[in-house]
Structure formats: structure tokens, C-alpha cells
Design a protein around this motif. Structure first.
Motif, PDB file in Angstrom:
ATOM      1  N   ILE A   1       0.863  -1.179   0.000  1.00 56.50           N
ATOM      2  CA  ILE A   1       0.000   0.000   0.000  1.00 56.50           C
ATOM      3  C   ILE A   1       0.896   1.225   0.000  1.00 56.50           C
ATOM      4  CG2 ILE A   1      -1.732   1.321   1.272  1.00 56.50           C
ATOM      5  CD1 ILE A   1      -2.802  -1.307   2.360  1.00 56.50           C
ATOM      6  N   THR A   2       0.644   2.125  -0.951  1.00 55.22           N
ATOM      7  CA  THR A   2       1.433   3.332  -1.094  1.00 55.22           C
ATOM      8  C   THR A   2       0.545   4.547  -0.871  1.00 55.22           C
ATOM      9  OG1 THR A   2       2.782   2.183  -2.739  1.00 55.22           O
ATOM     10  CG2 THR A   2       3.017   4.574  -2.614  1.00 55.22           C
ATOM     11  N   TYR A   3       1.030   5.479  -0.060  1.00 53.12           N
ATOM     12  CA  TYR A   3       0.291   6.706   0.214  1.00 53.12           C
ATOM     13  C   TYR A   3       0.804   7.823  -0.670  1.00 53.12           C
ATOM     14  CZ  TYR A   3      -1.381  10.856   2.671  1.00 53.12           C
ATOM     15  OH  TYR A   3      -1.962  12.047   2.980  1.00 53.12           O
ATOM     16  N   ASN A   4      -0.102   8.498  -1.369  1.00 55.71           N
ATOM     17  CA  ASN A   4       0.230   9.652  -2.198  1.00 55.71           C
ATOM     18  C   ASN A   4      -0.235  10.888  -1.437  1.00 55.71           C
ATOM     19  OD1 ASN A   4       0.094  11.828  -4.030  1.00 55.71           O
ATOM     20  ND2 ASN A   4      -0.128  10.425  -5.761  1.00 55.71           N
TER      21      ASN A   4
ATOM     22  N   THR B   1      -4.341   9.872  -1.254  1.00 55.60           N
ATOM     23  CA  THR B   1      -4.939   8.600  -1.644  1.00 55.60           C
ATOM     24  C   THR B   1      -3.997   7.450  -1.312  1.00 55.60           C
ATOM     25  OG1 THR B   1      -4.013   8.763  -3.876  1.00 55.60           O
ATOM     26  CG2 THR B   1      -6.254   9.606  -3.554  1.00 55.60           C
TER      27      THR B   1
ATOM     28  N   SER C   1      -2.851   3.597  -2.761  1.00 46.98           N
ATOM     29  CA  SER C   1      -2.939   2.679  -3.891  1.00 46.98           C
ATOM     30  C   SER C   1      -2.494   1.297  -3.413  1.00 46.98           C
ATOM     31  CB  SER C   1      -2.079   3.157  -5.064  1.00 46.98           C
ATOM     32  OG  SER C   1      -0.728   3.201  -4.681  1.00 46.98           O
ATOM     33  N   HIS C   2      -3.093   0.269  -4.009  1.00 48.99           N
ATOM     34  CA  HIS C   2      -2.822  -1.114  -3.629  1.00 48.99           C
ATOM     35  C   HIS C   2      -2.309  -1.869  -4.840  1.00 48.99           C
ATOM     36  CE1 HIS C   2      -5.992   0.446  -1.027  1.00 48.99           C
ATOM     37  NE2 HIS C   2      -5.618  -0.423  -0.114  1.00 48.99           N
ATOM     38  N   GLU C   3      -1.251  -2.638  -4.643  1.00 46.28           N
ATOM     39  CA  GLU C   3      -0.784  -3.523  -5.713  1.00 46.28           C
ATOM     40  C   GLU C   3      -0.131  -4.745  -5.074  1.00 46.28           C
ATOM     41  OE1 GLU C   3       3.562  -1.816  -6.966  1.00 46.28           O
ATOM     42  OE2 GLU C   3       1.825  -0.820  -7.841  1.00 46.28           O
TER      43      GLU C   3
ATOM     44  N   ASP D   1      -8.179  -5.456  -6.204  1.00 43.64           N
ATOM     45  CA  ASP D   1      -9.587  -5.124  -5.969  1.00 43.64           C
ATOM     46  C   ASP D   1     -10.496  -6.338  -6.141  1.00 43.64           C
ATOM     47  OD1 ASP D   1      -9.020  -2.482  -5.347  1.00 43.64           O
ATOM     48  OD2 ASP D   1      -9.314  -1.801  -7.407  1.00 43.64           O
TER      49      ASP D   1
END
Length: 152
Positions: free
Chosen positions: A60-63, A68, A70-72, A98
Motif C-alpha cells: 500500500i502506497t500513500y500519495n 490517496t 494505492s494497492h498492488e 480489488d
């Protein structure tokens, strides 16, 4: 004297009533998310002295600019979830993060995917992010974990 006691009891009960109808998040501590936020996972009702391993499956990365997340898939698990190859994922279907998150907890698809993960981890000799031994009270806590989703 009885009138003052009645008024005091009425005041206390009124205060309790007001507090009981307030939303609970009024009392919750707010937590700011930053790029290097850490958290912990506590496992309960486990078998004493068992050694549990945590594997980071989703990054999980926070921008901060967009506020926001993001999940990968973590690069070590990308093959398992992203390829339609029965050797890597026993469900024989590719999943985005997702799509995986949308699976219901009792679905056959989810059970099949999770059942195949231990073999995938063993065959690829993936090193866990952390290991913990279950305490006498049946708990194990993984502390200071980077933002993500973990397979224990």
C-alpha cells in the motif's frame, strides 16, 4: 437535602444520556497517514509456542499530494495472483487486488486461493517479513509493519 441529591442524580443521568448518544468517533484518537506509517497485527486464540510468519502480500502506497492510497500485489506474490497458471495459483485465474478484496470470506474461490499460498511460499522460499512465537495467552503480535496486507 433530598432535593439536591435528586437534582445531582438527574444531572448525572442526563450527562450519561448525552454522552451515550454521541457518535463514538468523537472519542477516537485520530491518526495521520504518512508514507512510512507503521501498524501492528495481533493474532488471538492461537496455539501456545507455535511460530507464526507474516508475509506481505499487498503493498500500500500513500500519495500525499492526492491524499490517496494505492494497492498492488507485492512483487513476491504478483505471479501467484496475476497469472492464469495452475502451477502458481490454484484458482487458475488472474486477480487484481480489488477483485481479490471483493471475494466473500466464505467463498470457494477465496478458500482455494488461500489454500495454495503455503505451497507457493515454500516452493519459492519466500522469507517472511517477521515471525512471532505465540505467547501463553494465545496471542502473537507483529509490530512495526509497513502499510500493506499480510498473510499469516
Amino acid at each position: 437535602m433530598k432535593t439536591k441529591a435528586k437534582k445531582l442524580v438527574t444531572l448525572i443521568l442526563t450527562a450519561l444520556l448525552v454522552l451515550s448518544i454521541l457518535p463514538m468517533n468523537v472519542f477516537a484518537a485520530q491518526r495521520n497517514v504518512v508514507a512510512d506509517s507503521k501498524a501492528s497485527i495481533t493474532i488471538e486464540n492461537a496455539v501456545e509456542n507455535d511460530v507464526l510468519a507474516a508475509y506481505k502480500v499487498v503493498d500500500i502506497t500513500y500519495n500525499a499530494a492526492k491524499n490517496t492510497l494505492s494497492h498492488e500485489w507485492n512483487s513476491l506474490f504478483d505471479d501467484y495472483f496475476s497469472q492464469t497458471n495452475s502451477i502458481t495459483n490454484s484458482a487458475n485465474r488472474a486477480y487484481t487486488v480489488d477483485e481479490f478484496a471483493a471475494l466473500t470470506k466464505d467463498s470457494a474461490e477465496l478458500k482455494t486461493l488461500l489454500a495454495g499460498l503455503p505451497n507457493y511460499i515454500a516452493n519459492r522460499t519466500i522469507t517472511p517479513v517477521d515471525t512471532q512465537t505465540v505467547a501463553a495467552n494465545g496471542t502473537a503480535t507483529f509490530a512495526n509493519l509497513a502499510m500493506g496486507e499480510y498473510f499469516i
